[in-house]
Design a protein around this motif. Sequence first.
Motif, PDB file in Angstrom:
ATOM      1  N   GLN A 103       4.886  88.472  28.148  1.00 41.40           N
ATOM      2  CA  GLN A 103       4.016  89.416  27.216  1.00 41.40           C
ATOM      3  C   GLN A 103       2.628  88.254  26.876  1.00 41.40           C
ATOM      4  OE1 GLN A 103       2.882  91.878  25.133  1.00 41.40           O
ATOM      5  NE2 GLN A 103       5.480  92.495  26.085  1.00 41.40           N
ATOM      6  N   VAL A 104       1.202  88.741  27.035  1.00 39.52           N
ATOM      7  CA  VAL A 104      -0.147  87.476  27.072  1.00 39.52           C
ATOM      8  C   VAL A 104      -0.560  88.403  25.945  1.00 39.52           C
ATOM      9  CG1 VAL A 104      -2.549  87.531  28.850  1.00 39.52           C
ATOM     10  CG2 VAL A 104       0.438  88.075  29.562  1.00 39.52           C
ATOM     11  N   HIS A 105      -1.162  86.940  25.567  1.00 41.55           N
ATOM     12  CA  HIS A 105      -2.581  87.461  24.254  1.00 41.55           C
ATOM     13  C   HIS A 105      -3.583  86.750  24.893  1.00 41.55           C
ATOM     14  CE1 HIS A 105      -2.736  88.515  20.452  1.00 41.55           C
ATOM     15  NE2 HIS A 105      -3.206  86.720  20.188  1.00 41.55           N
ATOM     16  N   LEU A 106      -4.425  88.251  24.465  1.00 38.60           N
ATOM     17  CA  LEU A 106      -5.669  88.009  24.386  1.00 38.60           C
ATOM     18  C   LEU A 106      -6.591  88.114  23.337  1.00 38.60           C
ATOM     19  CD1 LEU A 106      -6.093  90.351  28.116  1.00 38.60           C
ATOM     20  CD2 LEU A 106      -5.636  88.108  27.513  1.00 38.60           C
ATOM     21  N   VAL A 107      -7.834  87.174  22.863  1.00 36.63           N
ATOM     22  CA  VAL A 107      -8.925  87.015  22.035  1.00 36.63           C
ATOM     23  C   VAL A 107     -10.001  86.958  22.753  1.00 36.63           C
ATOM     24  CG1 VAL A 107      -9.118  85.996  19.869  1.00 36.63           C
ATOM     25  CG2 VAL A 107      -6.630  86.165  20.795  1.00 36.63           C
ATOM     26  N   GLU A 108     -10.557  87.974  21.823  1.00 39.09           N
ATOM     27  CA  GLU A 108     -12.320  87.910  22.698  1.00 39.09           C
ATOM     28  C   GLU A 108     -13.492  87.260  21.234  1.00 39.09           C
ATOM     29  OE1 GLU A 108     -10.805  91.657  24.029  1.00 39.09           O
ATOM     30  OE2 GLU A 108     -10.404  90.821  22.397  1.00 39.09           O
ATOM     31  N   SER A 109     -14.368  86.511  22.138  1.00 36.90           N
ATOM     32  CA  SER A 109     -15.603  86.264  21.020  1.00 36.90           C
ATOM     33  C   SER A 109     -16.315  86.039  21.794  1.00 36.90           C
ATOM     34  CB  SER A 109     -14.802  85.036  20.950  1.00 36.90           C
ATOM     35  OG  SER A 109     -14.885  83.895  21.653  1.00 36.90           O
ATOM     36  N   GLY A 110     -17.344  86.016  21.128  1.00 40.65           N
ATOM     37  CA  GLY A 110     -18.819  85.873  21.266  1.00 40.65           C
ATOM     38  C   GLY A 110     -19.960  86.754  21.433  1.00 40.65           C
ATOM     39  N   GLY A 111     -19.480  87.674  21.224  1.00 41.22           N
ATOM     40  CA  GLY A 111     -20.211  89.137  21.029  1.00 41.22           C
ATOM     41  C   GLY A 111     -20.605  89.007  19.647  1.00 41.22           C
ATOM     42  N   GLY A 112     -22.160  89.939  19.722  1.00 45.65           N
ATOM     43  CA  GLY A 112     -22.661  89.558  18.423  1.00 45.65           C
ATOM     44  C   GLY A 112     -24.302  90.453  18.756  1.00 45.65           C
ATOM     45  N   SER A 113     -25.555  90.745  18.098  1.00 47.96           N
ATOM     46  CA  SER A 113     -26.414  91.368  17.880  1.00 47.96           C
ATOM     47  C   SER A 113     -27.773  90.748  18.787  1.00 47.96           C
ATOM     48  CB  SER A 113     -26.693  91.748  16.564  1.00 47.96           C
ATOM     49  OG  SER A 113     -26.155  92.630  16.209  1.00 47.96           O
ATOM     50  N   VAL A 114     -27.727  91.145  20.194  1.00 49.74           N
ATOM     51  CA  VAL A 114     -29.075  90.626  20.113  1.00 49.74           C
ATOM     52  C   VAL A 114     -30.417  91.748  20.698  1.00 49.74           C
ATOM     53  CG1 VAL A 114     -27.892  89.041  21.994  1.00 49.74           C
ATOM     54  CG2 VAL A 114     -28.627  90.680  22.339  1.00 49.74           C
ATOM     55  N   SER A 121     -16.330  84.995  25.848  1.00 52.50           N
ATOM     56  CA  SER A 121     -15.192  83.959  26.219  1.00 52.50           C
ATOM     57  C   SER A 121     -13.841  85.238  25.113  1.00 52.50           C
ATOM     58  CB  SER A 121     -15.130  83.375  25.672  1.00 52.50           C
ATOM     59  OG  SER A 121     -16.281  82.601  25.424  1.00 52.50           O
ATOM     60  N   CYS A 122     -12.553  84.713  26.370  1.00 53.60           N
ATOM     61  CA  CYS A 122     -11.048  85.145  26.155  1.00 53.60           C
ATOM     62  C   CYS A 122     -10.366  84.905  26.353  1.00 53.60           C
ATOM     63  CB  CYS A 122     -11.531  86.824  27.043  1.00 53.60           C
ATOM     64  SG  CYS A 122      -9.276  87.404  26.841  1.00 53.60           S
ATOM     65  N   VAL A 123      -9.828  83.985  25.006  1.00 60.62           N
ATOM     66  CA  VAL A 123      -8.365  83.011  25.773  1.00 60.62           C
ATOM     67  C   VAL A 123      -7.212  83.582  25.557  1.00 60.62           C
ATOM     68  CG1 VAL A 123      -6.833  80.937  24.285  1.00 60.62           C
ATOM     69  CG2 VAL A 123      -9.832  81.074  24.440  1.00 60.62           C
ATOM     70  N   ALA A 124      -6.577  83.245  26.942  1.00 60.10           N
ATOM     71  CA  ALA A 124      -5.095  83.787  27.028  1.00 60.10           C
ATOM     72  C   ALA A 124      -4.275  83.101  26.888  1.00 60.10           C
ATOM     73  CB  ALA A 124      -4.838  84.319  28.384  1.00 60.10           C
ATOM     74  N   TYR A 159      -4.198  98.487  33.588  1.00 56.24           N
ATOM     75  CA  TYR A 159      -3.944  96.797  32.972  1.00 56.24           C
ATOM     76  C   TYR A 159      -2.901  96.603  32.046  1.00 56.24           C
ATOM     77  CZ  TYR A 159      -8.185  94.566  34.817  1.00 56.24           C
ATOM     78  OH  TYR A 159      -9.070  94.273  35.988  1.00 56.24           O
ATOM     79  N   ASP A 160      -1.923  96.013  31.773  1.00 58.39           N
ATOM     80  CA  ASP A 160      -1.207  95.339  31.085  1.00 58.39           C
ATOM     81  C   ASP A 160      -1.075  95.510  29.329  1.00 58.39           C
ATOM     82  OD1 ASP A 160       0.131  95.020  34.075  1.00 58.39           O
ATOM     83  OD2 ASP A 160       1.182  96.306  33.173  1.00 58.39           O
ATOM     84  N   TYR A 161      -1.751  94.598  29.553  1.00 58.38           N
ATOM     85  CA  TYR A 161      -2.489  93.573  27.887  1.00 58.38           C
ATOM     86  C   TYR A 161      -4.080  94.341  28.023  1.00 58.38           C
ATOM     87  CZ  TYR A 161       1.378  92.017  29.665  1.00 58.38           C
ATOM     88  OH  TYR A 161       3.258  91.528  30.152  1.00 58.38           O
ATOM     89  N   TRP A 162      -4.270  93.729  26.511  1.00 60.01           N
ATOM     90  CA  TRP A 162      -5.387  94.351  26.108  1.00 60.01           C
ATOM     91  C   TRP A 162      -5.864  93.253  24.951  1.00 60.01           C
ATOM     92  CZ3 TRP A 162      -9.279  97.505  28.367  1.00 60.01           C
ATOM     93  CH2 TRP A 162      -8.690  98.245  29.329  1.00 60.01           C
ATOM     94  N   GLY A 163      -7.067  92.906  25.022  1.00 57.12           N
ATOM     95  CA  GLY A 163      -7.711  91.542  23.607  1.00 57.12           C
ATOM     96  C   GLY A 163      -8.659  93.218  22.407  1.00 57.12           C
ATOM     97  N   GLN A 164      -8.794  92.712  21.251  1.00 57.64           N
ATOM     98  CA  GLN A 164      -8.559  93.827  19.963  1.00 57.64           C
ATOM     99  C   GLN A 164     -10.713  93.973  20.159  1.00 57.64           C
ATOM    100  OE1 GLN A 164      -7.643  91.971  16.410  1.00 57.64           O
ATOM    101  NE2 GLN A 164      -5.677  93.254  16.558  1.00 57.64           N
ATOM    102  N   GLY A 165     -11.092  93.324  21.335  1.00 49.52           N
ATOM    103  CA  GLY A 165     -12.382  93.783  21.133  1.00 49.52           C
ATOM    104  C   GLY A 165     -13.513  93.081  20.295  1.00 49.52           C
TER     105      GLY A 165
END
Length: 125
Positions: A1-12, A21-24, A112-118
Amino acid sequence: QVHLVESGGGSVQAGGSLRLSCVASGDTHTSACMGWFRQAPGKERREVASIDNKGMTNYAMFVKGRFTISKDNAENTLYLQMNSLQPEDTAMYYCAASTTPCYYIASPEDEYDYWGQGTQVTVSS
């Protein structure tokens, strides 16, 4: 299993930049291909960019020249540098990992087998 966590989104505003960024974690050694996808409201999820274990990259035509995918293997982190953002780039952005090498992926949205939550990216005009 691979766990993925995204960050860095926002409004521009249009013309601005963001870096996602996505930390695995977990069985990261099984990931042969990593990618970024996006899904706008009412639209299908589409691949934005991918990168294999040798650093070879591939981009969707609609982001080529504006977005750059990269990864830091030591930190198990995938990045997406997004420049010259436009309102049509507004979407939820997802990080994904595949045990299949990028070269052999024929249908990215299904293989793709593993997905982050977005992470949400909103670009205003």
